[in-house]
Design an enzyme around this catalytic site. Structure first.
Site, PDB file in Angstrom:
ATOM      1  N   GLU A 113      14.447 -12.961 -22.236  1.00 20.70           N
ATOM      2  CA  GLU A 113      13.447 -11.900 -22.394  1.00 20.70           C
ATOM      3  C   GLU A 113      14.014 -10.501 -22.206  1.00 20.70           C
ATOM      4  OE1 GLU A 113      10.992 -12.710 -18.187  1.00 20.70           O
ATOM      5  OE2 GLU A 113       9.891 -12.168 -19.959  1.00 20.70           O
ATOM      6  N   ASN A 115       0.092   0.357   6.478  1.00 20.54           N
ATOM      7  CA  ASN A 115       0.647  -0.576   5.480  1.00 20.54           C
ATOM      8  C   ASN A 115       1.148  -1.796   6.224  1.00 20.54           C
ATOM      9  OD1 ASN A 115       0.394   1.275   3.509  1.00 20.54           O
ATOM     10  ND2 ASN A 115       2.574   1.594   3.162  1.00 20.54           N
ATOM     11  N   GLY A 116       0.972  -2.967   5.654  1.00 21.90           N
ATOM     12  CA  GLY A 116       1.517  -4.171   6.283  1.00 21.90           C
ATOM     13  C   GLY A 116       0.396  -5.079   6.755  1.00 21.90           C
ATOM     14  N   LYS A 130       3.373  -6.627 -19.703  1.00 22.99           N
ATOM     15  CA  LYS A 130       3.326  -7.122 -18.323  1.00 22.99           C
ATOM     16  C   LYS A 130       2.126  -8.043 -18.115  1.00 22.99           C
ATOM     17  CE  LYS A 130       4.760  -7.478 -14.160  1.00 22.99           C
ATOM     18  NZ  LYS A 130       5.866  -8.441 -14.018  1.00 22.99           N
ATOM     19  N   HIS A 179      20.945 -36.687 -24.502  1.00 17.61           N
ATOM     20  CA  HIS A 179      19.912 -37.141 -25.436  1.00 17.61           C
ATOM     21  C   HIS A 179      19.727 -36.185 -26.610  1.00 17.61           C
ATOM     22  CE1 HIS A 179      18.950 -40.392 -22.744  1.00 17.61           C
ATOM     23  NE2 HIS A 179      18.862 -39.525 -21.743  1.00 17.61           N
ATOM     24  N   LYS A 221      14.490 -15.635 -18.129  1.00 19.11           N
ATOM     25  CA  LYS A 221      14.890 -14.291 -17.675  1.00 19.11           C
ATOM     26  C   LYS A 221      15.913 -13.704 -18.623  1.00 19.11           C
ATOM     27  CE  LYS A 221      12.528 -13.241 -15.672  1.00 19.11           C
ATOM     28  NZ  LYS A 221      11.384 -13.982 -15.298  1.00 19.11           N
ATOM     29  N   TRP A 257      -3.665  -1.911  -1.192  1.00 20.31           N
ATOM     30  CA  TRP A 257      -3.431  -3.165  -1.895  1.00 20.31           C
ATOM     31  C   TRP A 257      -4.001  -4.222  -0.958  1.00 20.31           C
ATOM     32  CZ3 TRP A 257      -1.666  -4.692  -6.505  1.00 20.31           C
ATOM     33  CH2 TRP A 257      -1.173  -5.978  -6.643  1.00 20.31           C
ATOM     34  N   CYS A 268       0.867  -1.177   0.000  1.00 21.95           N
ATOM     35  CA  CYS A 268       0.000   0.000   0.000  1.00 21.95           C
ATOM     36  C   CYS A 268       0.904   1.226   0.000  1.00 21.95           C
ATOM     37  CB  CYS A 268      -0.865   0.021   1.246  1.00 21.95           C
ATOM     38  SG  CYS A 268      -1.761  -1.500   1.527  1.00 21.95           S
ATOM     39  N   GLU A 305      13.638 -21.104 -15.739  1.00 23.37           N
ATOM     40  CA  GLU A 305      13.321 -19.710 -15.414  1.00 23.37           C
ATOM     41  C   GLU A 305      14.536 -18.808 -15.694  1.00 23.37           C
ATOM     42  OE1 GLU A 305      10.859 -17.976 -15.008  1.00 23.37           O
ATOM     43  OE2 GLU A 305      11.477 -16.216 -13.887  1.00 23.37           O
ATOM     44  N   ARG A 333       1.649   1.217  -6.525  1.00 19.66           N
ATOM     45  CA  ARG A 333       1.849   0.175  -5.512  1.00 19.66           C
ATOM     46  C   ARG A 333       0.560  -0.506  -5.104  1.00 19.66           C
ATOM     47  NH1 ARG A 333       6.817   1.319  -1.890  1.00 19.66           N
ATOM     48  NH2 ARG A 333       8.074   2.309  -3.443  1.00 19.66           N
TER      49      ARG A 333
HETATM   50  O1  M6R Z   1       0.639 -12.635 -14.842  1.00 17.56           O
HETATM   51  P1  M6R Z   1       1.048 -14.065 -15.124  1.00 17.56           P
HETATM   52  O2  M6R Z   1       1.851 -14.646 -14.025  1.00 17.56           O
HETATM   53  O3  M6R Z   1      -0.122 -14.928 -15.477  1.00 17.56           O
HETATM   54  O4  M6R Z   1       1.965 -13.957 -16.405  1.00 17.56           O
HETATM   55  C1  M6R Z   1       2.465 -15.079 -17.040  1.00 17.56           C
HETATM   56  C2  M6R Z   1       3.575 -14.728 -17.997  1.00 17.56           C
HETATM   57  O5  M6R Z   1       3.092 -13.884 -19.005  1.00 17.56           O
HETATM   58  C3  M6R Z   1       4.741 -14.031 -17.285  1.00 17.56           C
HETATM   59  O6  M6R Z   1       5.230 -14.818 -16.258  1.00 17.56           O
HETATM   60  C4  M6R Z   1       5.885 -13.736 -18.282  1.00 17.56           C
HETATM   61  O7  M6R Z   1       6.451 -14.940 -18.706  1.00 17.56           O
HETATM   62  C5  M6R Z   1       6.912 -12.812 -17.653  1.00 17.56           C
HETATM   63  N1  M6R Z   1       7.320 -11.820 -18.581  1.00 17.56           N
HETATM   64  C6  M6R Z   1       8.111 -13.524 -17.161  1.00 17.56           C
HETATM   65  O8  M6R Z   1       9.126 -12.695 -16.740  1.00 17.56           O
END
Ligand code: M6R
Length: 590
Positions: free
Chosen positions: A473, A99-100, A585, A489, A470, A75, A2, A466, A27
């Site tokens: 992307e 907040n918290g 996002k 394989h 990272k 939030w 928040c 992951e 936030r």
């Molecule tokens: O909001 P979500 O967790 O459902 O989003 C899923 C993916 O679009 C999201 O994790 C995407 O892969 C990110 N850009 C990863 O960093």
């Protein structure tokens, strides 16, 4: 999560609070509210939804006299994001914002049997407790006594008709800043720098355990001490708390996020999910559906659910699941994981599960999101707003929540739950600055070549997936994640002196097995970066992790390292870290 703003002085208060909240709105935007005390009149205003709703609601109002004002963007953690649960919360003559999470609010409510509570929040207990104590003590002692009773995380501002031109404050595990205004009689308070930039030059960052009050011309600490310093004048960097990107800031926030996630979840050596109390633990298996990073969290959680809870788990990519006409066991629990709660594929998968009458549980970061609303049960992961497109802290919060859930669903009495709880409680994700510097230096060696393999085993295999996501992307370099045992394989055909291989080699999970796979790659001239607590002679580069006795401690430390590694390589190639090309996002299209 928040946002908090406070003001003491004789300028127009509504605008000061609204402008401050505007800086914090990213936030939390479930609701906003403010309380103003001028001329012995205490007024409060609150509205669900965006800040604009509050602004419109207060359109004709103005408060120019000497007085105090406190404002909040919410939030939601406890209770729906509606007008009533919005802050400020009020009693007969006082208002509070917070907040918290007050961990012991239920116990404190017991002390207030005669009080009618308006909201479902944990916060409201603070204002009633304060008013109750003013029957026995002066206001300052009453506030001290309240703070002493609180357990959990909080940044609190309280104003009361019993103390004119005074703002009470308290901080523990949630940020709170006091700022000097234009003259000795003007003060601001905020939960981060951003609302203070341009209006104050000197600020004091309160420490955990500090509390006190500000009155007309002075700050009184009832506990702790205060030290002012210069405030930076750049608004963008203030929002980023001095970090150069939101991604870096969010990586550094993870230590606090772990604490937020476990607040209230562990009581008397038991795992608590009050929001799941009516969910019967008699499902035959768990099906988990998600996309991207959330899918990797799902994959990792399968190791935990199967190992800890002895429950069969099936993991599905949401975009595949929705069209495959999947066979669904009616007794299965369907979990979907989504940071945004709006991902179209995951939402559709959830709808399919519901149409098939499966019990559904969502793990979301955004309350009131489509997925959070639609699922039968929802656990909010408490990562706070994630601004960087590349997810870091949400993955971290998902993993801690999933680990907790695997312990919560565990039916095997013999398991050493106490040990797991000890590890969870002591999990420290603070970034090791020396290690970060080392990663910065290393990163420049990884800008050429034809690609990266991230490899490992067990739960570290989804971590490798992951890591590769990272890196690709945000740096646009080609990277793949593999189960280390799969190299032979096929993928090993790509091994040559232009391939970078990053190996997670935890001491507590199949170290020797992973080592053999790394040696196979090293023998084919690949460049090897090993991340491990155990020195490894055959590595070209080595990042040493802490020696510990639990693989999940290693998991989280390696998670931070791989995030920093991706970040620093992206910085070196000059990419826009927070807004990578072609990505969004929240992916609300299929
Ligand atoms: O909001 P979500 O967790 O459902 O989003 C899923 C993916 O679009 C999201 O994790 C995407 O892969 C990110 N850009 C990863 O960093």
């Amino acid at each position: 999560m928040c946002g908090i703003v406070g003001y003491l002085g004789n300028k127009e208060k509504k605008e000061i609070i609204l402008n401050g909240l505007k800086e914090l709105e990213y936030r939390g935007y479930d609701s906003a509210g403010m309380a103003i005390l001028c001329n012995d009149e205490l007024k409060f205003y609150k509205k669900a939804g965006k800040l604009q709703n509050l602004s419109d609601f207060m359109n004709d109002l103005s408060f120019k006299e000497l007085g105090v004002a406190i404002g909040h963007t919410r939030w939601a953690t406890h209770g729906k994001p509606d007008d009533i649960n919005s802050h400020p919360h009020y009693g007969e003559f006082s208002c509070v914002i917070h907040n918290g999470i007050i961990e012991n609010y239920k116990e404190l409510k017991e002390e207030l049997k005669n009080v009618n509570f308006n909201s479902q929040t944990d916060t409201e207990v603070i204002v009633h407790l304060f008013e109750e104590y003013t029957k026995k003590f002066d206001v300052y002692t009453a506030f001290s006594e309240v703070v002493k009773k609180l357990q959990g995380a909080y940044a609190i501002l309280l104003i009361t008709k019993k103390a004119k031109n005074t703002i009470f404050f308290a901080k523990n595990n949630a940020p709170l800043i006091i700022a000097k205004g234009d003259n000795d009689k003007e003060f601001y308070l905020a939960s981060c720098d951003a609302p203070l930039v341009g209006i104050s030059k000197e600020v004091a960052y309160l420490n955990d355990g500090d509390y006190g009050y500000i009155s007309e011309d002075k700050i009184t600490l009832l506990n702790g001490k205060i030290e002012f310093k210069q405030l930076s004048s750049d608004r963008q960097s203030a929002q980023k708390d001095g970090f150069s990107t939101f991604m870096e800031k969010e990586i550094y926030e993870q230590a606090q996020i772990v604490k937020n996630v476990i607040l209230g979840r562990i009581k008397n050596d038991k795992i608590c999910f009050d929001e799941l109390s009516s969910l019967e633990n008699n499902f035959s298996k768990i099906i988990i559906c998600a996309c991207g990073t959330s899918y990797h969290a799902a994959l990792a959680s399968a190791y935990l659910f199967e190992r800890e809870a002895k429950i069969e788990v099936r993991i599905e990519i949401a975009s595949e699941f929705r069209y495959k006409d999947a066979y669904l066991d009616k007794n299965a629990l369907f979990i979907c994981i989504s940071q945004s709660g709006e991902t179209a594929d995951t939402l559709e998968a959830l709808k399919i599960a519901k149409e098939n009458n499966l019990k559904t549980l969502a793990l979301c970061n955004v309350d009131n999101s489509s997925i959070a609303r639609l699922a039968d049960y929802c656990v909010l992961i408490r990562a706070g707003i994630e601004k960087s497109v590349a997810s870091t802290k949400a993955f971290c919060a998902q993993m801690v929540n999933l680990w907790l859930l695997s312990l919560y669903f565990n039916k095997n009495e013999k398991r050493a739950l106490k040990d797991e709880i000890f590890v969870l409680k002591n999990l420290d994700l603070s970034v090791n600055k020396t290690q970060h510097e080392k990663i910065k230096r290393l990163s420049k060696r990884y800008l050429h070549g034809h690609g990266f393999f991230f490899i490992s085993r067990d739960i570290f295999y989804p971590l490798a997936l992951e890591a590769s996501l990272k890196l690709k992307e945000i740096s646009y370099l080609h990277a793949e994640g593999y189960a280390a045992g799969e190299m032979k394989h096929g993928p090993i055909a790509l091994a040559d002196s232009e391939l970078f291989c990053v190996a997670f080699m935890p001491k507590n999970m199949l170290y020797e097995k992973t080592k053999s796979n790394v040696l196979e790659l090293s023998a084919r001239d690949a460049n090897i970066l090993v991340i491990s607590p155990i020195e490894f002679d055959m590595a070209d580069d080595f990042i040493k992790t802490k020696d510990c006795n639990h693989y999940m401690i290693e998991f989280f430390e390696m998670m931070v390292i791989m995030q920093l590694f991706a970040l620093e390589i992206a910085n070196k190639v000059g990419a826009n870290v927070d807004m990578p090309r072609n990505l969004a996002k929240s992916v609300t299209v299929e």
